[in-house]
Design an enzyme around this catalytic site. Sequence first.
Site, PDB file in Angstrom:
ATOM      1  N   LEU A  10       0.872  -1.257  -0.040  1.00  0.00           N
ATOM      2  CA  LEU A  10      -0.017  -0.155   0.025  1.00  0.00           C
ATOM      3  C   LEU A  10       0.921   1.302  -0.038  1.00  0.00           C
ATOM      4  O   LEU A  10       1.641   1.253   0.837  1.00  0.00           O
ATOM      5  CB  LEU A  10      -0.953   0.058   1.139  1.00  0.00           C
ATOM      6  CG  LEU A  10      -2.002  -1.062   1.482  1.00  0.00           C
ATOM      7  CD1 LEU A  10      -2.695  -0.866   2.556  1.00  0.00           C
ATOM      8  CD2 LEU A  10      -2.667  -1.399   0.104  1.00  0.00           C
ATOM      9  N   ARG A  17       2.648  15.132   5.214  1.00  0.00           N
ATOM     10  CA  ARG A  17       3.536  15.493   6.152  1.00  0.00           C
ATOM     11  C   ARG A  17       4.990  15.482   5.992  1.00  0.00           C
ATOM     12  O   ARG A  17       5.781  16.085   6.624  1.00  0.00           O
ATOM     13  CB  ARG A  17       3.508  14.902   7.709  1.00  0.00           C
ATOM     14  CG  ARG A  17       2.255  15.188   8.416  1.00  0.00           C
ATOM     15  CD  ARG A  17       1.960  14.424   9.425  1.00  0.00           C
ATOM     16  NE  ARG A  17       1.191  13.176   9.017  1.00  0.00           N
ATOM     17  CZ  ARG A  17       0.994  12.043   9.970  1.00  0.00           C
ATOM     18  NH1 ARG A  17       1.442  11.910  11.205  1.00  0.00           N
ATOM     19  NH2 ARG A  17       0.644  10.997   9.452  1.00  0.00           N
ATOM     20  N   ARG A 341      38.171   9.585  -9.846  1.00  0.00           N
ATOM     21  CA  ARG A 341      36.975   9.460 -10.580  1.00  0.00           C
ATOM     22  C   ARG A 341      36.752   8.144 -11.348  1.00  0.00           C
ATOM     23  O   ARG A 341      37.623   7.360 -11.569  1.00  0.00           O
ATOM     24  CB  ARG A 341      36.917  10.692 -11.411  1.00  0.00           C
ATOM     25  CG  ARG A 341      36.750  11.989 -10.736  1.00  0.00           C
ATOM     26  CD  ARG A 341      37.085  13.282 -11.412  1.00  0.00           C
ATOM     27  NE  ARG A 341      36.244  13.359 -12.476  1.00  0.00           N
ATOM     28  CZ  ARG A 341      36.109  14.085 -13.522  1.00  0.00           C
ATOM     29  NH1 ARG A 341      37.139  14.882 -13.833  1.00  0.00           N
ATOM     30  NH2 ARG A 341      35.334  14.106 -14.538  1.00  0.00           N
ATOM     31  N   TYR A 374      46.503  16.847 -12.350  1.00  0.00           N
ATOM     32  CA  TYR A 374      45.294  16.265 -12.972  1.00  0.00           C
ATOM     33  C   TYR A 374      45.683  15.214 -14.026  1.00  0.00           C
ATOM     34  O   TYR A 374      46.659  15.595 -14.780  1.00  0.00           O
ATOM     35  CB  TYR A 374      44.569  17.245 -13.574  1.00  0.00           C
ATOM     36  CG  TYR A 374      43.575  16.599 -14.279  1.00  0.00           C
ATOM     37  CD1 TYR A 374      42.306  15.708 -13.886  1.00  0.00           C
ATOM     38  CD2 TYR A 374      43.371  16.763 -15.756  1.00  0.00           C
ATOM     39  CE1 TYR A 374      41.378  15.363 -14.965  1.00  0.00           C
ATOM     40  CE2 TYR A 374      42.267  16.137 -16.484  1.00  0.00           C
ATOM     41  CZ  TYR A 374      41.405  15.376 -16.119  1.00  0.00           C
ATOM     42  OH  TYR A 374      40.531  14.735 -16.540  1.00  0.00           O
ATOM     43  N   ASN A 385      57.152   8.315 -11.840  1.00  0.00           N
ATOM     44  CA  ASN A 385      57.239   9.209 -10.878  1.00  0.00           C
ATOM     45  C   ASN A 385      56.551  10.350 -11.726  1.00  0.00           C
ATOM     46  O   ASN A 385      57.237  10.941 -12.656  1.00  0.00           O
ATOM     47  CB  ASN A 385      58.440   9.474 -10.265  1.00  0.00           C
ATOM     48  CG  ASN A 385      57.883  10.328  -9.118  1.00  0.00           C
ATOM     49  OD1 ASN A 385      57.395  11.148  -9.041  1.00  0.00           O
ATOM     50  ND2 ASN A 385      58.709   9.730  -7.915  1.00  0.00           N
ATOM     51  N   TYR A 395      41.879  17.602 -23.024  1.00  0.00           N
ATOM     52  CA  TYR A 395      40.303  18.033 -23.606  1.00  0.00           C
ATOM     53  C   TYR A 395      40.972  19.039 -24.629  1.00  0.00           C
ATOM     54  O   TYR A 395      41.503  20.194 -23.984  1.00  0.00           O
ATOM     55  CB  TYR A 395      39.553  18.382 -22.756  1.00  0.00           C
ATOM     56  CG  TYR A 395      38.143  18.969 -23.116  1.00  0.00           C
ATOM     57  CD1 TYR A 395      37.464  18.007 -23.975  1.00  0.00           C
ATOM     58  CD2 TYR A 395      37.621  19.897 -22.619  1.00  0.00           C
ATOM     59  CE1 TYR A 395      36.307  18.566 -24.605  1.00  0.00           C
ATOM     60  CE2 TYR A 395      36.330  20.551 -23.251  1.00  0.00           C
ATOM     61  CZ  TYR A 395      35.568  19.769 -24.236  1.00  0.00           C
ATOM     62  OH  TYR A 395      34.533  20.338 -24.485  1.00  0.00           O
TER      63      TYR A 395
HETATM   64  C1  UD1 Z   1      -2.938   1.957   9.687  1.00  0.00           C
HETATM   65  C2  UD1 Z   1      -3.658   0.905  10.445  1.00  0.00           C
HETATM   66  C3  UD1 Z   1      -3.424   0.968  11.946  1.00  0.00           C
HETATM   67  C4  UD1 Z   1      -2.080   0.443  12.233  1.00  0.00           C
HETATM   68  C5  UD1 Z   1      -1.240   1.447  11.386  1.00  0.00           C
HETATM   69  C6  UD1 Z   1       0.302   1.147  11.732  1.00  0.00           C
HETATM   70  C7  UD1 Z   1      -5.880   0.739   9.215  1.00  0.00           C
HETATM   71  C8  UD1 Z   1      -7.529   1.282   9.334  1.00  0.00           C
HETATM   72  N1  UD1 Z   1      -5.140   1.353  10.385  1.00  0.00           N
HETATM   73  O1  UD1 Z   1      -3.377   3.145  10.420  1.00  0.00           O
HETATM   74  O2  UD1 Z   1      -4.355  -0.113  12.609  1.00  0.00           O
HETATM   75  O3  UD1 Z   1      -1.789   0.611  13.686  1.00  0.00           O
HETATM   76  O4  UD1 Z   1      -1.732   1.663  10.046  1.00  0.00           O
HETATM   77  O5  UD1 Z   1       1.114   2.210  11.072  1.00  0.00           O
HETATM   78  O6  UD1 Z   1      -5.492   0.205   8.593  1.00  0.00           O
HETATM   79  N2  UD1 Z   1      -2.908   3.833   2.219  1.00  0.00           N
HETATM   80  C9  UD1 Z   1      -3.429   3.662   1.133  1.00  0.00           C
HETATM   81  N3  UD1 Z   1      -4.711   4.070   0.904  1.00  0.00           N
HETATM   82  C10 UD1 Z   1      -5.507   4.600   1.719  1.00  0.00           C
HETATM   83  C11 UD1 Z   1      -5.195   4.966   3.031  1.00  0.00           C
HETATM   84  C12 UD1 Z   1      -3.765   4.269   3.230  1.00  0.00           C
HETATM   85  O7  UD1 Z   1      -2.706   3.319   0.370  1.00  0.00           O
HETATM   86  O8  UD1 Z   1      -6.541   5.084   1.538  1.00  0.00           O
HETATM   87  C13 UD1 Z   1      -1.709   3.395   2.682  1.00  0.00           C
HETATM   88  C14 UD1 Z   1      -0.585   4.517   2.991  1.00  0.00           C
HETATM   89  O9  UD1 Z   1      -0.012   4.979   2.045  1.00  0.00           O
HETATM   90  C15 UD1 Z   1       0.109   3.870   4.116  1.00  0.00           C
HETATM   91  C16 UD1 Z   1      -0.640   2.839   4.703  1.00  0.00           C
HETATM   92  O10 UD1 Z   1      -1.582   2.443   3.853  1.00  0.00           O
HETATM   93  O11 UD1 Z   1       1.327   3.101   3.596  1.00  0.00           O
HETATM   94  C17 UD1 Z   1      -1.288   2.975   5.904  1.00  0.00           C
HETATM   95  O12 UD1 Z   1      -2.046   4.267   5.859  1.00  0.00           O
HETATM   96  P1  UD1 Z   1      -2.218   5.395   7.225  1.00  0.00           P
HETATM   97  O13 UD1 Z   1      -2.739   6.446   6.856  1.00  0.00           O
HETATM   98  O14 UD1 Z   1      -0.459   5.431   7.711  1.00  0.00           O
HETATM   99  O15 UD1 Z   1      -2.756   4.449   8.405  1.00  0.00           O
HETATM  100  P2  UD1 Z   1      -2.965   4.464   9.962  1.00  0.00           P
HETATM  101  O16 UD1 Z   1      -4.215   5.461  10.100  1.00  0.00           O
HETATM  102  O17 UD1 Z   1      -1.674   5.044  10.359  1.00  0.00           O
END
Ligand code: UD1
Length: 467
Positions: A10, A17, A341, A374, A385, A395
């Site tokens: 994911l 942030r 290099r 160089y 040496n 160049y």
């Molecule tokens: C999630 C978990 C939480 C866990 C935490 C650990 C859920 C609902 N919650 O929370 O239980 O403790 O991770 O860090 O799963 N992402 C997507 N699409 C989305 C939302 C998120 O791809 O719509 C991906 C984000 O890029 C990230 C990961 O999912 O890599 C987690 O998303 P994030 O928003 O950090 O989840 P948390 O709310 O922190």
Amino acid sequence: MQTELNIVILAAGKGTRMHSNLPKVLHPLAGKPLLFHVIDTASQLDPTRLLVVYGHGGDALSKAVAQRGSAVPHGSKKIIWVEQAQQLGTGHALQQTLAELGENGLTLILFGDVPLISAETLRTLLNIKPDEVGMLTVTLPDPTGYGRIVRDMQGKVTAIVEHKDASEAQRTITEVNTGIMALPTRELKRWLATLRNDNAQGEYYLTDVIALAVKEGKAVSTCQPRRCSEVLGINGAAQLAELERLHQLEIAASLMGQGVRLIDPARIDVRGELSCGRDVAIDANCIFEGKVILGDNVTVGANCILRDVNVAAGTLIAPFSLLEQAQIGADSRIGPFARIRPGTVLAAEVHIGNFVELKNSQVDRGSKINHLSYVGDTTVGKNVNIGAGTITCNYDGANKHRTVIEDDVFIGSDTQLVAPVTVGRGATIGAGATITKDAPADQLTLSRAKQISVSGWKRPEKKAKEK
Ligand code: UD1
Ligand code: CA
């Protein structure tokens, strides 16, 4: 383990942030984008399918992976890119992949912003019985923000409750969800179809599938990572820096475990692969990038940077030297303040001193270039040496040309060698020469004007100022 394995990474979160135009998962950790760490680890598990869920503007991700080309580790499968146009939660992200998952085996879920998860930990997690759900959890002194693992009186997992949805009592639970889990694919697909978003964040939570599994009588087995850093996620620049340091300390510990002597494990950076022989010593503030090999008894002084370099046994790299894409022979001395290099190959017992720049040059055994020179596009023979301040003029403003300096040549200080030019074996070049034609073997070649002295000559004197 079951026959089919999907791994879904994911990576659709916006990463607001980070305050950066670069997608979060492309920020580097130890010199490699976060996402590549996860892809490389996933590849080690040899999945049937490897999927990455990306958000809008996510073409950057597939482009970055494509550009990596041959650097992708052996065995990695073609990645299936799945777009999640709107980020409606982790469950929603998984729903986008439904058509791609097949029907059998397990689906493992990883996060693109949790880079240090290890293949060993994942293998343990995947070692579940058919029909079980596997979950990677961790116990944190401050669990704020994480999904809490809710267990019954027997200690069996019953659900994950997100921080924002948790009761006061649930918020005291310190065992949290890392987000990494393994589920039977067929069931996962069914559960995903029934997710709802009536929760504090109005999101489709992947974590809700745990309660659904339990309701169907499935066992949830949990395991914990071997190291805490494995499950740390990145949200901002400060966390990225923190994880970088943690990771570097782990690399330093592993090097020291092999006997490498680090003056200070907190002051080394390895952004790639560093392999060391026996009795290697590394002083403070050195950076190693790409693939670096240090032979037995190699010493690297303080503040050196080595990128894709092979250093043979017994060589000293003195402080403040920068070496890139080069091979350094045995028992040599490089630096301090040397710049080597790409394309440079040095044989054994070569001395390269301070403020010497070498580029695309081969230097044979026992030759010395000790000061302020160089040397580019040059072949240097044995026991040559090269005096201080020598410059190969490689160049001409349009093309590069080679200089050949044969064995046993002595080049006097402050010489320019205008390439293409050859200095024959055993030749001596007098200091201050500008060599534009080949210098014959075994002879002294001079090109400077004859020294004269002018008697009666007076230094100019300062004129008295007019009033
Ligand atoms: C999630 C978990 C939480 C866990 C935490 C650990 C859920 C609902 N919650 O929370 O239980 O403790 O991770 O860090 O799963 N992402 C997507 N699409 C989305 C939302 C998120 O791809 O719509 C991906 C984000 O890029 C990230 C990961 O999912 O890599 C987690 O998303 P994030 O928003 O950090 O989840 P948390 O709310 O922190
Ligand atoms: Ca998070």
